[in-house]
Design an enzyme around this catalytic site. Structure first.
Site, PDB file in Angstrom:
ATOM      1  N   SER A   1      -5.147  20.238  -5.718  1.00  0.00           N
ATOM      2  CA  SER A   1      -6.364  20.079  -6.512  1.00  0.00           C
ATOM      3  C   SER A   1      -7.053  21.415  -6.724  1.00  0.00           C
ATOM      4  O   SER A   1      -6.979  22.295  -5.875  1.00  0.00           O
ATOM      5  CB  SER A   1      -7.342  19.121  -5.836  1.00  0.00           C
ATOM      6  OG  SER A   1      -8.530  19.077  -6.597  1.00  0.00           O
TER       7      SER A   1
ATOM      8  N   LYS B   1      -4.343  12.520  -2.638  1.00  0.00           N
ATOM      9  CA  LYS B   1      -4.714  13.242  -3.868  1.00  0.00           C
ATOM     10  C   LYS B   1      -5.186  12.258  -4.945  1.00  0.00           C
ATOM     11  O   LYS B   1      -6.155  12.519  -5.663  1.00  0.00           O
ATOM     12  CB  LYS B   1      -3.521  14.064  -4.377  1.00  0.00           C
ATOM     13  CG  LYS B   1      -3.728  14.688  -5.765  1.00  0.00           C
ATOM     14  CD  LYS B   1      -4.870  15.667  -5.771  1.00  0.00           C
ATOM     15  CE  LYS B   1      -5.131  16.499  -6.993  1.00  0.00           C
ATOM     16  NZ  LYS B   1      -4.744  16.132  -8.295  1.00  0.00           N
TER      17      LYS B   1
ATOM     18  N   HIS C   1      -8.627  11.174  -4.027  1.00  0.00           N
ATOM     19  CA  HIS C   1      -9.485  12.331  -4.322  1.00  0.00           C
ATOM     20  C   HIS C   1      -9.857  12.315  -5.811  1.00  0.00           C
ATOM     21  O   HIS C   1     -11.017  12.494  -6.187  1.00  0.00           O
ATOM     22  CB  HIS C   1      -8.746  13.625  -3.950  1.00  0.00           C
ATOM     23  CG  HIS C   1      -9.290  14.862  -4.607  1.00  0.00           C
ATOM     24  ND1 HIS C   1      -9.076  15.149  -5.941  1.00  0.00           N
ATOM     25  CD2 HIS C   1     -10.044  15.879  -4.129  1.00  0.00           C
ATOM     26  CE1 HIS C   1      -9.674  16.285  -6.253  1.00  0.00           C
ATOM     27  NE2 HIS C   1     -10.276  16.746  -5.168  1.00  0.00           N
ATOM     28  N   ASN C   2      -8.876  12.086  -6.664  1.00  0.00           N
ATOM     29  CA  ASN C   2      -9.148  12.067  -8.104  1.00  0.00           C
ATOM     30  C   ASN C   2     -10.029  10.883  -8.492  1.00  0.00           C
ATOM     31  O   ASN C   2     -10.884  11.001  -9.373  1.00  0.00           O
ATOM     32  CB  ASN C   2      -7.840  12.018  -8.900  1.00  0.00           C
ATOM     33  CG  ASN C   2      -7.150  13.364  -8.955  1.00  0.00           C
ATOM     34  OD1 ASN C   2      -7.368  14.206  -8.089  1.00  0.00           O
ATOM     35  ND2 ASN C   2      -6.300  13.581  -9.936  1.00  0.00           N
TER      36      ASN C   2
ATOM     37  N   GLU D   1     -13.370  11.865  -7.696  1.00  0.00           N
ATOM     38  CA  GLU D   1     -13.782  12.837  -8.721  1.00  0.00           C
ATOM     39  C   GLU D   1     -14.282  12.097  -9.986  1.00  0.00           C
ATOM     40  O   GLU D   1     -15.310  12.469 -10.564  1.00  0.00           O
ATOM     41  CB  GLU D   1     -12.574  13.717  -9.033  1.00  0.00           C
ATOM     42  CG  GLU D   1     -12.755  14.772 -10.081  1.00  0.00           C
ATOM     43  CD  GLU D   1     -11.426  15.507 -10.326  1.00  0.00           C
ATOM     44  OE1 GLU D   1     -10.761  15.929  -9.357  1.00  0.00           O
ATOM     45  OE2 GLU D   1     -11.047  15.646 -11.519  1.00  0.00           O
TER      46      GLU D   1
HETATM   47  P1  NBP Z   1       2.362  19.794 -17.326  1.00  0.00           P
HETATM   48  O1  NBP Z   1       2.050  18.546 -16.589  1.00  0.00           O
HETATM   49  O2  NBP Z   1       1.829  19.972 -18.675  1.00  0.00           O
HETATM   50  O3  NBP Z   1       3.960  19.963 -17.360  1.00  0.00           O
HETATM   51  C1  NBP Z   1       4.557  21.013 -18.078  1.00  0.00           C
HETATM   52  C2  NBP Z   1       5.729  21.578 -17.310  1.00  0.00           C
HETATM   53  O4  NBP Z   1       6.713  20.546 -17.065  1.00  0.00           O
HETATM   54  C3  NBP Z   1       6.432  22.674 -18.111  1.00  0.00           C
HETATM   55  O5  NBP Z   1       6.860  23.681 -17.226  1.00  0.00           O
HETATM   56  C4  NBP Z   1       7.611  21.905 -18.716  1.00  0.00           C
HETATM   57  O6  NBP Z   1       8.689  22.740 -19.052  1.00  0.00           O
HETATM   58  C5  NBP Z   1       7.983  21.045 -17.549  1.00  0.00           C
HETATM   59  N1  NBP Z   1       8.873  19.929 -17.884  1.00  0.00           N
HETATM   60  C6  NBP Z   1       8.682  18.830 -18.625  1.00  0.00           C
HETATM   61 BR1  NBP Z   1       7.149  18.436 -19.523  1.00  0.00          BR
HETATM   62  N2  NBP Z   1       9.734  18.017 -18.692  1.00  0.00           N
HETATM   63  C7  NBP Z   1      10.685  18.630 -17.959  1.00  0.00           C
HETATM   64  C8  NBP Z   1      12.014  18.302 -17.642  1.00  0.00           C
HETATM   65  N3  NBP Z   1      12.573  17.168 -18.056  1.00  0.00           N
HETATM   66  N4  NBP Z   1      12.712  19.181 -16.904  1.00  0.00           N
HETATM   67  C9  NBP Z   1      12.163  20.325 -16.478  1.00  0.00           C
HETATM   68  N5  NBP Z   1      10.889  20.689 -16.724  1.00  0.00           N
HETATM   69  C10 NBP Z   1      10.155  19.856 -17.461  1.00  0.00           C
HETATM   70  O7  NBP Z   1       1.954  21.062 -16.437  1.00  0.00           O
HETATM   71  P2  NBP Z   1       0.611  21.361 -15.588  1.00  0.00           P
HETATM   72  O8  NBP Z   1      -0.615  21.022 -16.332  1.00  0.00           O
HETATM   73  O9  NBP Z   1       0.798  22.747 -15.061  1.00  0.00           O
HETATM   74  O10 NBP Z   1       0.715  20.339 -14.369  1.00  0.00           O
HETATM   75  C11 NBP Z   1       1.809  20.309 -13.476  1.00  0.00           C
HETATM   76  C12 NBP Z   1       1.591  19.165 -12.506  1.00  0.00           C
HETATM   77  O11 NBP Z   1       0.404  19.425 -11.748  1.00  0.00           O
HETATM   78  C13 NBP Z   1       1.370  17.807 -13.180  1.00  0.00           C
HETATM   79  O12 NBP Z   1       1.902  16.794 -12.385  1.00  0.00           O
HETATM   80  C14 NBP Z   1      -0.120  17.693 -13.233  1.00  0.00           C
HETATM   81  O13 NBP Z   1      -0.557  16.346 -13.314  1.00  0.00           O
HETATM   82  C15 NBP Z   1      -0.512  18.343 -11.921  1.00  0.00           C
HETATM   83  N6  NBP Z   1      -1.879  18.874 -11.872  1.00  0.00           N
HETATM   84  C16 NBP Z   1      -2.428  19.479 -12.950  1.00  0.00           C
HETATM   85  C17 NBP Z   1      -3.711  20.003 -12.877  1.00  0.00           C
HETATM   86  C18 NBP Z   1      -4.334  20.710 -14.051  1.00  0.00           C
HETATM   87  O14 NBP Z   1      -5.515  21.052 -13.958  1.00  0.00           O
HETATM   88  N7  NBP Z   1      -3.595  20.952 -15.126  1.00  0.00           N
HETATM   89  C19 NBP Z   1      -4.427  19.922 -11.677  1.00  0.00           C
HETATM   90  C20 NBP Z   1      -3.828  19.328 -10.582  1.00  0.00           C
HETATM   91  C21 NBP Z   1      -2.554  18.808 -10.689  1.00  0.00           C
HETATM   92  P3  NBP Z   1       8.833  23.299 -20.568  1.00  0.00           P
HETATM   93  O15 NBP Z   1       8.028  24.538 -20.628  1.00  0.00           O
HETATM   94  O16 NBP Z   1      10.281  23.517 -20.699  1.00  0.00           O
HETATM   95  O17 NBP Z   1       8.315  22.212 -21.487  1.00  0.00           O
END
Ligand code: NBP
Length: 482
Positions: free
Chosen positions: A128, A182, A185-186, A189
């Site tokens: 988080s 987690k 937690h959300n 939130e």
């Molecule tokens: P995203 O949730 O937007 O995922 C994008 C990533 O997943 C890219 O690297 C993409 O690769 C990869 N990907 C996908 Br889509 N399909 C794939 C596949 N079949 N094989 C391999 N790679 C694949 O990214 P994020 O916002 O950084 O979040 C990552 C995780 O963390 C999620 O579970 C999210 O819920 C969690 N999270 C996010 C936040 C936040 O604030 N954003 C906070 C806390 C937790 P590509 O570049 O090739 O498309």
């Protein structure tokens, strides 16, 4: 010597976590499905740093020291399984996969079993803090086999946020417990954000406070022991942001339609499944859902007119009452979230330490707040506390402030301003504190139409009775009339 850590998925979270790991002295290999993302990362933020870019999973795996430690930060759901399936044949016994995404805890339970069955190890870790937390220190909630956690402890304790009583990470428990915590937690939130939104609505719509005045109020609230928190702080900041195009406060130009993604809904679903009452969190999810039908609401606003009332009270008094209502409601919301964790801990054998859970939320994450110290203290004093409302830290506060809280909910009803989370919290408080609720009537109805039976107040619990409700005997009202 290879790299000591590997990370797959260079979107917002992965990129920032990778920089955090590297900054803390761990040489790291990175891989992303789309090569151009990796190339861009290497040419920009990773330049000159201790990163190894890899462009096939084979190359990625071979670059890592054994036993390998691989963090995957890809989209939750199918993509996590896809990456695991591609990795599995490339790994050796004892290698570890850590899923840092927002995975559903039941998926994590399944993955722990499947992966450990083939001699690999798996940690499901809630992360988080969004982008900024990932870079500078998030709150981390790792769950899985304890021995596996101990192998990454030295890394995660360094990259996590640091607070007065240690890093914001701890071994949460077995199986999917990290992702479960987690998720809740959300959910909390969601509750916090909705409560703040309702405080804002009352102050703006009833008290007619300007954005500049709201900035002052929230800035002042953020100095208080009770409300000091990241969310209050950013809310104060939001009110002072002026749109450069129009010169108006930016918040007034933002469309009032909010989305709700997986974790809020999942928290509601698990609470219903486990039979734990979390009305404030449910209200928060509902509030986002109804906000999203903007066009329908605009049409309805022309036909369904509410009361027309003018506020004639004192604005400062209103501010103080809303502050009290917000704090009481927040206590109720956390009481619900922690009760849910307590029930899940028993049900799923997670053996959660609720005080330690509150502690690791003190830094790095979105709900970080001074208030969490009080929760930690309450559980340290009594680990078997049935409900936070009974803790000395909270009980007297709520009792002292309930009059203001009730005034605010009544005033909102009079003015036609919806306060679903404030009133859900107040209902939770009133339901929890009343020794008698009207469900005797519910039980009578169920027995009447469905022969569901009922327990009686004058007989031992567990002894069930059934009445023949249709029989007109001398004890029915009709029979006693003359
Ligand atoms: P995203 O949730 O937007 O995922 C994008 C990533 O997943 C890219 O690297 C993409 O690769 C990869 N990907 C996908 Br889509 N399909 C794939 C596949 N079949 N094989 C391999 N790679 C694949 O990214 P994020 O916002 O950084 O979040 C990552 C995780 O963390 C999620 O579970 C999210 O819920 C969690 N999270 C996010 C936040 C936040 O604030 N954003 C906070 C806390 C937790 P590509 O570049 O090739 O498309």
């Amino acid at each position: 010597m290879g790299q000591s850590f590997g990370l797959i998925g260079l979107a917002v979270m992965g990129e920032n976590l990778a920089l955090n790991v590297e900054r803390n002295g761990f040489p790291i290999s990175v891989y992303n499905r789309t090569a151009s993302v990796t190339e861009k990362f290497m040419a920009t933020r990773a330049q000159g740093k201790n990163f190894k870019a890899t462009y096939t999973l084979q190359e990625f795996v071979e670059s890592l020291d054994r036993p390998r430690k691989i963090l995957i930060m890809v989209k939750a759901g199918g993509p996590v399984d896809a990456v695991i399936e591609q990795l599995k044949p490339l790994l050796n016994e004892g290698d570890m996969i850590i899923d840092g995404g927002n995975s559903l805890y039941t998926d994590t339970e399944r993955r722990v079993k499947d992966i450990e069955a083939v001699g690999l190890r798996f940690i499901g870790m809630g992360v988080s803090g969004g982008e900024e937390g990932a870079l500078n220190g998030p709150s981390l909630m790792p769950g899985g086999t304890e021995a596996a956690y101990r192998e990454i402890e030295s890394i995660v304790t360094k990259i996590a946020a640091q607070v007065d009583d240690g890093p914001c990470v701890t071994y949460i428990g077995p199986g999917g417990s990290g992702h479960y915590v987690k998720m809740v937690h959300n959910g909390i939130e969601y509750g916090d954000m909705q409560l703040i939104a309702e405080a804002y609505d009352i102050l703006k719509s009833i008290g007619e406070l300007s954005a500049a005045k709201l900035h002052e109020v929230f800035t002042e609230w953020n100095t208080t022991d009770e409300l000091n928190s990241f969310l209050i702080e950013i809310t104060a900041d939001i009110f002072k942001k002026i749109d450069s195009e129009t010169g108006q406060p930016l918040v007034d130009l933002i469309l009032d339609a909010a989305g709700q993604k997986g974790t809020g809904r999942w928290t509601v679903e698990t609470a219903l499944e486990l039979g734990v009452s979390i009305p404030t969190i449910i209200a928060a999810v509902n509030a986002r859902i109804i906000s999203s039908i903007k066009e329908e609401r605009v049409a309805a606003s022309k036909e369904l007119l509410g009361p027309s009332v003018k506020f004639e009270g004192d604005a400062n008094e209103l501010v103080n009452k809303v502050r009290d209502a917000l704090y009481c409601s927040k206590i109720c919301s956390y009481a619900q979230g922690m009760a849910l964790l307590g029930k899940a801990s028993k049900e799923f054998g997670y053996n959660l330490d609720l005080g330690e859970t509150a502690r690791i939320w003190k830094g790095g994450c979105i709900i970080r707040a001074g208030f969490l110290n009080k929760i930690k203290h309450a559980y340290d004093e009594n680990p078997d506390l049935p409900n936070l409302l009974l803790a000395p830290e909270f009980k007297q506060t709520i009792l002292d402030r309930q009059a203001a809280w009730r005034d605010v909910v009544m005033m909102a009803a009079q003015f036609g301003i919806p306060v679903p989370a404030f009133s859900a919290s107040l209902d939770y408080f009133d339901s929890y504190r009343r020794s008698v609720l009207p469900q005797n009537l519910t039980q009578a109805q169920r027995d009447y139409f469905g022969a569901h039976t009922f327990e009686r107040v004058d007989k031992p619990r567990g002894e069930f009775s059934h009445a023949d409700w249709m029989a007109a005997d001398e004890r029915t009202l009709a029979g006693t009339g003359s």
